[in-house]
Design an enzyme around this catalytic site. Structure first.
Site, PDB file in Angstrom:
ATOM      1  N   HIS A 144      43.396 -64.022 -59.594  1.00 24.81           N
ATOM      2  CA  HIS A 144      42.332 -64.768 -60.266  1.00 24.81           C
ATOM      3  C   HIS A 144      41.503 -63.817 -61.127  1.00 24.81           C
ATOM      4  O   HIS A 144      40.638 -63.091 -60.633  1.00 24.81           O
ATOM      5  CB  HIS A 144      41.447 -65.479 -59.244  1.00 24.81           C
ATOM      6  CG  HIS A 144      40.349 -66.276 -59.873  1.00 24.81           C
ATOM      7  ND1 HIS A 144      39.102 -66.418 -59.304  1.00 24.81           N
ATOM      8  CD2 HIS A 144      40.304 -66.960 -61.052  1.00 24.81           C
ATOM      9  CE1 HIS A 144      38.347 -67.158 -60.092  1.00 24.81           C
ATOM     10  NE2 HIS A 144      39.049 -67.493 -61.158  1.00 24.81           N
ATOM     11  N   GLU A 156      40.416 -61.308 -58.192  1.00 27.45           N
ATOM     12  CA  GLU A 156      40.583 -61.713 -56.798  1.00 27.45           C
ATOM     13  C   GLU A 156      42.081 -61.838 -56.518  1.00 27.45           C
ATOM     14  O   GLU A 156      42.779 -62.611 -57.174  1.00 27.45           O
ATOM     15  CB  GLU A 156      39.895 -63.044 -56.537  1.00 27.45           C
ATOM     16  CG  GLU A 156      38.374 -62.968 -56.621  1.00 27.45           C
ATOM     17  CD  GLU A 156      37.714 -64.322 -56.423  1.00 27.45           C
ATOM     18  OE1 GLU A 156      36.677 -64.370 -55.742  1.00 27.45           O
ATOM     19  OE2 GLU A 156      38.224 -65.334 -56.968  1.00 27.45           O
ATOM     20  N   ASN A 194      33.585 -68.111 -56.120  1.00 26.77           N
ATOM     21  CA  ASN A 194      33.214 -69.513 -56.286  1.00 26.77           C
ATOM     22  C   ASN A 194      32.798 -70.184 -54.979  1.00 26.77           C
ATOM     23  O   ASN A 194      32.208 -71.256 -55.005  1.00 26.77           O
ATOM     24  CB  ASN A 194      34.365 -70.290 -56.931  1.00 26.77           C
ATOM     25  CG  ASN A 194      34.420 -70.083 -58.430  1.00 26.77           C
ATOM     26  OD1 ASN A 194      33.401 -69.852 -59.071  1.00 26.77           O
ATOM     27  ND2 ASN A 194      35.608 -70.140 -59.000  1.00 26.77           N
TER      28      ASN A 194
END
Length: 505
Positions: A144, A156, A194
């Protein structure tokens, strides 16, 4: 397991903004890069766009002309998926839909070799679910990147339920070889950033919905007191209200509608109205060409008190005592030490936000948490309708004498910065306890991924073992919905024995 050799071709499937950014990262690192897009002509357009960005890097003296030319020679557009057959890594950056990604990876399995590493750049879907459609889900990993990928350092590296350790390790080392800062995490809704960033938006919106303060004031307090680079309202206007709400909704649904991640009704109304932020010209703020900047509420000048009486050391706000003395205001020590408050000449009290309300104590003014009270340029105060005007005026004058702008907000328990930081700290402790990531990786992810001034665990250590738990416990008593209930992990942290001191703290 080491990083991919530079002789190994890398493919990027999906040539939107993120796909182009990832391709540029791999290209500049020295790999042969192939771009593929299902839409005819898009891959070549993307290659041309990347070439233009390389030209701009040369113009800015951030890349030599020779390196640009070599990079361009390594970049090509693939006409068919089968053109990726000899690639050692394929990174997917297509539409954020599970069925689309699963279909793509099933097709790739029929094309690439058995030792090819497959990676998804998903930000909201489950890596485990994507891999569930594959014959060999062990070679699928989440990579990510954050937008813009060439500039932001964080990646990530997400291990799905079936991801092989060797696959995750190779992806991690490859990201590091590309000059990125990788963090390892388990496949959980929102991954690290997130997931843990949700309270930053949610608490700002909650204060607004409670009519505690307007967006400009909340943003100013988060920046000028909390040390955040952007306030929650201006940041979501930049991201796009629809995008930000979509991520929030995805995390909430993935956690089976856990109340801690409940989306904001005010933001829902904003999206429904088409006010999506900068891209639509209006969000929380007006971004039109003639729009005036929204100004935060700032109190009028008030007379500083001649002295204050210190009851205790003010805990995380203890630095204020030195600042008050430096401003020429006398600090009298209360030897009986009744608590951690300042008593003003009027008899009213000034206390650090603790999850309680001013109305409960009649003549108390709360002040918000600051990242650094010496450097903070704004402090928020909260008072109730029962707070004596003289007490509030003295509190305003005190902080103005320290060189701070003062914003008076409504009687909101936990205020703005304090409740936000406490919730971020709680989610971070909970994530570690559930095996999502290490403390170090969480701190790194939150500093680099969303530019927080401190990682959650750095903040936790600075504020004290019991601070976040006590504040959230107070908030939970006043809002027993479960939104503020401290996690078991935070409870254990708050009451664990510090072996260095032999006591709890």
């Amino acid at each position: 397991m080491t990083a991919l050799d530079l002789s190994s071709p890398v493919a990027v499937v999906g040539t939107g903004t993120m796909g182009q950014g990832i391709a540029q990262v791999a290209l500049v690192a020295g790999h042969l890069v192939r771009l593929y897009d299902a839409a005819p002509g898009r891959a070549q357009d993307a290659a041309d766009a990347i070439g233009a960005r390389l030209d701009r890097l040369v113009e800015k003296d951030r890349l030599s002309a020779a390196d640009r030319d070599a990079a361009r020679a390594r970049l090509s557009a693939a006409a068919e998926l089968s053109d990726l057959a000899d690639c050692s890594l394929v990174v997917e950056a297509v539409l954020e839909r599970l069925d689309v990604k699963q279909e793509l990876f099933r097709a790739l399995e029929d094309v690439v070799g058995e030792d090819c590493l497959l990676a998804t750049n998903t930000s909201s879907l489950s890596v485990t679910a994507i891999g569930g459609a594959l014959r060999n889900p062990g070679r699928l990993v989440g990579l990510h990147f954050f937008n813009p990928a060439p500039l932001l350092p964080l990646v990530e590296v997400v291990s799905g339920f079936a991801t092989d350790v060797t696959s995750a390790t190779r992806a991690y080392e490859t990201a590091r070889a590309w000059g990125k800062t990788p963090v390892a995490c388990a496949d959980t809704p929102g991954f690290i950033v997130n997931r843990i960033a949700r309270p930053y938006y949610a608490e700002a919106f909650a204060v607004y919905e409670a009519q505690g303060a307007d967006p400009a004031t909340i943003d100013a307090v988060l920046r000028e007191s909390g040390g955040f680079k952007m306030g929650a309202f201006e940041l979501t206007d930049l991201i796009g209200q629809d995008v930000n709400e979509s991520v929030t909704h995805s995390v909430w649904q993935s956690f089976f509608q856990d109340v801690r991640f409940t989306p904001s009704l005010a933001q829902r109304r904003l999206v429904e109205s088409g006010r999506l932020g900068r891209k639509s010209g209006h969000g929380w703020y007006d971004h039109g060409p003639d729009a005036e900047p929204a100004e935060p509420h700032t109190a009028e000048p008030a007379q500083a008190p001649a002295y204050v009486v210190a009851e205790g050391d003010l805990g995380p706000a203890s630095e204020l005592l030195a600042l008050i003395r430096e401003a020429g205001i006398q600090v009298r020590e209360d030897e009986e030490d009744h608590g951690t408050r300042l008593v003003l000449p009027s008899g009213g009290q000034l206390a650090l936000a603790d999850g309680q309300t001013s109305v409960e104590f009649r003549d108390v003014v709360y002040f918000d948490l600051a990242l650094d009270y010496r450097r903070a340029t704004r402090i928020a105060l909260s008072a109730s309708q029962d707070t004596a005007p003289k007490t509030l005026a003295e509190a305003i004058g005190l902080f103005q004498a320290l060189g701070k702008d003062v914003s008076v907000i409504g009687d909101v328990p936990g205020m703005i910065v304090a409740r936000t930081v406490a919730r971020i700290v709680d989610l971070a402790h909970d994530a570690v306890a559930k095996g999502v990531a290490t403390e170090e990786d969480i701190d790194t992810a939150m500093r680099l991924g969303v530019n927080y001034p401190l990682g959650p665990f750095e903040w936790s250590r600075r504020l004290g073992r019991n601070w976040a738990y006590a504040l959230l416990d107070d908030l939970h008593l006043r809002d027993p919905s479960g939104r503020y209930a401290p996690s078991l992990a935070l409870y254990r942290h708050a009451y664990a024995t510090d072996k260095r001191e032999g006591s709890t703290s």
